[in-house]
Design an enzyme around this catalytic site. Structure first.
Site, PDB file in Angstrom:
ATOM      1  N   HIS A   1      -5.603   9.029   0.164  1.00  0.00           N
ATOM      2  CA  HIS A   1      -4.873   9.691  -0.907  1.00  0.00           C
ATOM      3  C   HIS A   1      -4.957  11.196  -0.691  1.00  0.00           C
ATOM      4  O   HIS A   1      -6.050  11.758  -0.631  1.00  0.00           O
ATOM      5  CB  HIS A   1      -5.496   9.283  -2.256  1.00  0.00           C
ATOM      6  CG  HIS A   1      -5.064  10.133  -3.395  1.00  0.00           C
ATOM      7  ND1 HIS A   1      -5.890  10.473  -4.438  1.00  0.00           N
ATOM      8  CD2 HIS A   1      -3.879  10.714  -3.649  1.00  0.00           C
ATOM      9  CE1 HIS A   1      -5.231  11.232  -5.278  1.00  0.00           C
ATOM     10  NE2 HIS A   1      -4.016  11.394  -4.821  1.00  0.00           N
TER      11      HIS A   1
ATOM     12  N   ASP B   1      12.831  10.158  -6.849  1.00  0.00           N
ATOM     13  CA  ASP B   1      13.603  11.299  -6.336  1.00  0.00           C
ATOM     14  C   ASP B   1      14.017  11.129  -4.878  1.00  0.00           C
ATOM     15  O   ASP B   1      14.988  11.742  -4.436  1.00  0.00           O
ATOM     16  CB  ASP B   1      12.789  12.587  -6.494  1.00  0.00           C
ATOM     17  CG  ASP B   1      11.426  12.461  -5.816  1.00  0.00           C
ATOM     18  OD1 ASP B   1      10.599  11.664  -6.308  1.00  0.00           O
ATOM     19  OD2 ASP B   1      11.218  13.132  -4.790  1.00  0.00           O
TER      20      ASP B   1
ATOM     21  N   GLY C   1       0.829  -1.212   0.000  1.00  0.00           N
ATOM     22  CA  GLY C   1       0.000   0.000   0.000  1.00  0.00           C
ATOM     23  C   GLY C   1       0.853   1.248   0.000  1.00  0.00           C
ATOM     24  O   GLY C   1       2.089   1.185   0.086  1.00  0.00           O
ATOM     25  N   ASP C   2       0.181   2.395  -0.155  1.00  0.00           N
ATOM     26  CA  ASP C   2       0.846   3.704  -0.121  1.00  0.00           C
ATOM     27  C   ASP C   2       1.898   3.872  -1.216  1.00  0.00           C
ATOM     28  O   ASP C   2       2.875   4.600  -1.034  1.00  0.00           O
ATOM     29  CB  ASP C   2       1.513   3.955   1.253  1.00  0.00           C
ATOM     30  CG  ASP C   2       0.553   3.748   2.402  1.00  0.00           C
ATOM     31  OD1 ASP C   2      -0.587   4.213   2.288  1.00  0.00           O
ATOM     32  OD2 ASP C   2       0.943   3.115   3.404  1.00  0.00           O
ATOM     33  N   GLU C   3       1.694   3.231  -2.352  1.00  0.00           N
ATOM     34  CA  GLU C   3       2.685   3.312  -3.423  1.00  0.00           C
ATOM     35  C   GLU C   3       2.552   4.598  -4.244  1.00  0.00           C
ATOM     36  O   GLU C   3       3.383   4.863  -5.122  1.00  0.00           O
ATOM     37  CB  GLU C   3       2.559   2.111  -4.376  1.00  0.00           C
ATOM     38  CG  GLU C   3       2.755   0.751  -3.720  1.00  0.00           C
ATOM     39  CD  GLU C   3       1.450   0.156  -3.219  1.00  0.00           C
ATOM     40  OE1 GLU C   3       0.435   0.881  -3.189  1.00  0.00           O
ATOM     41  OE2 GLU C   3       1.439  -1.031  -2.861  1.00  0.00           O
TER      42      GLU C   3
ATOM     43  N   THR D   1       8.628  11.376 -10.418  1.00  0.00           N
ATOM     44  CA  THR D   1       9.866  11.960  -9.891  1.00  0.00           C
ATOM     45  C   THR D   1       9.603  13.096  -8.900  1.00  0.00           C
ATOM     46  O   THR D   1      10.509  13.873  -8.601  1.00  0.00           O
ATOM     47  CB  THR D   1      10.725  12.500 -11.052  1.00  0.00           C
ATOM     48  OG1 THR D   1       9.918  13.451 -11.780  1.00  0.00           O
ATOM     49  CG2 THR D   1      11.180  11.404 -11.992  1.00  0.00           C
TER      50      THR D   1
ATOM     51  N   THR E   1      -6.107  -0.184  10.337  1.00  0.00           N
ATOM     52  CA  THR E   1      -6.339   1.260  10.319  1.00  0.00           C
ATOM     53  C   THR E   1      -7.463   1.644  11.282  1.00  0.00           C
ATOM     54  O   THR E   1      -7.758   2.819  11.449  1.00  0.00           O
ATOM     55  CB  THR E   1      -6.718   1.732   8.902  1.00  0.00           C
ATOM     56  OG1 THR E   1      -7.908   1.037   8.511  1.00  0.00           O
ATOM     57  CG2 THR E   1      -5.602   1.440   7.906  1.00  0.00           C
TER      58      THR E   1
HETATM   59  P1  IMP Z   1      -7.231  -2.877   7.700  1.00  0.00           P
HETATM   60  O1  IMP Z   1      -7.350  -2.857   6.201  1.00  0.00           O
HETATM   61  O2  IMP Z   1      -7.590  -1.569   8.346  1.00  0.00           O
HETATM   62  O3  IMP Z   1      -7.950  -4.037   8.300  1.00  0.00           O
HETATM   63  O4  IMP Z   1      -5.676  -3.110   8.072  1.00  0.00           O
HETATM   64  C1  IMP Z   1      -4.993  -4.324   7.772  1.00  0.00           C
HETATM   65  C2  IMP Z   1      -3.560  -4.035   7.338  1.00  0.00           C
HETATM   66  O5  IMP Z   1      -3.552  -3.358   6.093  1.00  0.00           O
HETATM   67  C3  IMP Z   1      -2.784  -3.119   8.298  1.00  0.00           C
HETATM   68  O6  IMP Z   1      -1.420  -3.501   8.277  1.00  0.00           O
HETATM   69  C4  IMP Z   1      -2.927  -1.747   7.672  1.00  0.00           C
HETATM   70  O7  IMP Z   1      -1.885  -0.882   8.046  1.00  0.00           O
HETATM   71  C5  IMP Z   1      -2.850  -2.112   6.207  1.00  0.00           C
HETATM   72  N1  IMP Z   1      -3.539  -1.141   5.326  1.00  0.00           N
HETATM   73  C6  IMP Z   1      -4.853  -1.034   5.093  1.00  0.00           C
HETATM   74  N2  IMP Z   1      -5.094  -0.056   4.205  1.00  0.00           N
HETATM   75  C7  IMP Z   1      -3.907   0.447   3.841  1.00  0.00           C
HETATM   76  C8  IMP Z   1      -3.519   1.464   2.924  1.00  0.00           C
HETATM   77  O8  IMP Z   1      -4.306   2.085   2.222  1.00  0.00           O
HETATM   78  N3  IMP Z   1      -2.173   1.691   2.847  1.00  0.00           N
HETATM   79  C9  IMP Z   1      -1.264   0.982   3.555  1.00  0.00           C
HETATM   80  N4  IMP Z   1      -1.591   0.031   4.410  1.00  0.00           N
HETATM   81  C10 IMP Z   1      -2.905  -0.245   4.562  1.00  0.00           C
END
Ligand code: IMP
Length: 432
Positions: free
Chosen positions: A41, A339, A12-14, A420, A129
């Site tokens: 986002h 970057d 996630g968070d890419e 970048t 979360t």
């Molecule tokens: P949940 O989706 O809230 O049940 O969390 C389960 C796992 O997924 C945890 O490790 C969260 O940090 C991770 N997670 C859920 N949504 C995201 C996201 O959008 N970005 C990054 N990590 C996420």
């Protein structure tokens, strides 16, 4: 634009939001197919930062129709708050948005259960979360979930809510020894959903089929990342939905024939929030403090958009990305935040794992086994030049180009897009 599924292929968070926002002007439709307000986002609108959790990232574009599919779980108050922020900024959200009648609703008791369970897990917590995602998907598969369409049948809705609340409050008070959720709290959310979301309810699958038939191009927007996929991620340290590209079909009601390409989005390094194995980890809030990892965290501003938690950082894990490319059927890569590597004297790429003295090339199914894997690194030259804001490949230092070619080789997938910097213009597109 080809009909494209955009998915994250790390934890996630890419930077999916930025890439989808960039491609949205070329798409006639942007459709979300899984996840919920666990995604985040950050957008800057009129100088003010706004975090979108549920609205598709194409929402700011005038001619883009936005759809929220049945595979998502919707928290009405979060969605309405996002809509209101954008409406106040002059974005005609309600003219552009439809929500599937089959969407599952996240209600306050899901968040209460999520929190109670995490507390009870103690050191073994997943680090969710806290948005009630797991309990909402559980209710869906247990066939007791509340869908948007249920708001149209008052009597049946009352019955379902009463039964769900009875069961949930029993667990909260008797097993977790915590406070029950009040019915009034649920009713307030349902009233909000009735007045604000029902007018946007539609048959999203039929809309997509009609738009496809008339030749519209469709961008399918994933949330989270493949390493958080319920089946192919680091189970049980995963989210509660399938995040692979295949989920776009079940999450929207379309067939595989509608999908022409799959864009896998990853950072030029790795981050993770929440618990679970992370073989290339260098830096975290619990005391792991490698200077290169700290560089990635600081330069990359690595804090969660939804929870504000500091993210764990580490080198690019090509084993994990290659696994994600395979299970999600990725045809092209989009690499973000190149970057952030500017100024590092060397850059490492994990090209294999060592497990009990043996070299392995794939991600083990068992999270505890993955936690024992030691990364096998290739060290590449870093660069001093700034790639921040580069807009063409010839503006990149040779060392950065060498890194990209090596990523393409090891991940067995071509790079189509390179980000970048934070702005929309900070991007390089490579001809396929
Ligand atoms: P949940 O989706 O809230 O049940 O969390 C389960 C796992 O997924 C945890 O490790 C969260 O940090 C991770 N997670 C859920 N949504 C995201 C996201 O959008 N970005 C990054 N990590 C996420």
């Amino acid at each position: 634009m080809k009909n494209t599924v955009a998915v994250g292929i790390q934890w996630g968070d890419e930077g999916k939001g930025k890439i989808v926002d960039l491609l949205a002007p070329e798409a006639d439709v942007v459709a979300r197919f899984q996840g919920g307000p666990n995604a985040g986002h950050t957008l800057v609108i009129g100088g003010r930062k706004t975090v979108l959790h549920l609205l598709p990232s194409g929402i700011l574009h005038e001619n883009t129709q936005c759809l929220i599919g049945n595979g998502t779980v919707v928290a009405p108050e979060t969605l309405v708050e996002e809509m209101d922020t954008l409406l106040a900024a002059g974005v005609p959200v309600t003219d552009r948005l439809s929500i599937s009648d089959r969407c599952q609703l996240i209600l306050p008791y899901h968040r209460a259960l999520d929190a109670a369970r995490e507390r009870a897990r103690g050191a073994g917590r997943i680090g969710t979360t806290g948005r009630g995602i797991g309990p909402a998907y559980e209710d869906k598969t247990a066939r007791r979930g509340i869908r948007l369409i249920d708001l149209c049948d008052e009597a049946l809705l009352n019955e379902k809510i009463a039964a769900n609340l009875d069961w949930t409050n029993f667990q909260l008070t008797q097993y977790f020894k915590t406070e029950p959720v009040a019915r009034a709290e649920i009713d307030a959310v349902l009233d909000l959903a009735r007045t604000r979301l029902l007018p946007l309810m539609d048959d999203v699958s039929s809309i997509l089929h009609a738009r496809h038939r008339e030749g519209a191009s469709i961008l399918f927007e994933g949330a989270q990342g493949v390493m958080l996929d319920l089946d192919f991620g680091t189970y049980p340290f995963v989210t509660s939905s399938n995040t692979v590209a295949g989920a776009a079909m079940a999450g929207l009601g379309v067939g595989p024939g509608m999908i022409e390409s799959v864009l896998g989005i990853c950072k030029a390094y790795t981050t993770r929030v929440g618990a679970g194995p992370f073989p290339t980890e260098l830096y975290n809030a619990d005391g792991l403090d490698d200077p290169a990892g700290r560089h990635l965290a600081e330069r990359g501003h690595e804090f969660g958009a939804t929870t504000g938690r500091p993210r764990r950082t580490g080198w690019f894990d090509a084993v994990a990305v290659r696994h994600a490319v395979r299970v999600a059927g990725v045809t092209e890569l989009a690499i973000t935040k190149l970057d952030v590597l500017d100024g590092l004297s060397a850059v490492k790429l994990c090209v294999g794992y060592e497990l009990d003295g043996e070299r392995i090339e794939t991600v083990p199914a068992d999270a505890r086994t993955l936690a024992r894997c030691i990364p096998v690194y290739e060290t590449l030259a870093g660069w001093d030049e700034r790639t921040l804001g580069a807009r063409s490949a010839d503006q990149l230092p040779a060392a950065a180009r060498a890194l990209l070619s090596r990523i393409e080789e090891v991940c067995e997938c071509p790079v189509a897009l390179l980000s970048t910097g934070p702005d929309r213009e900070h991007v390089i597109r490579f001809a396929s």
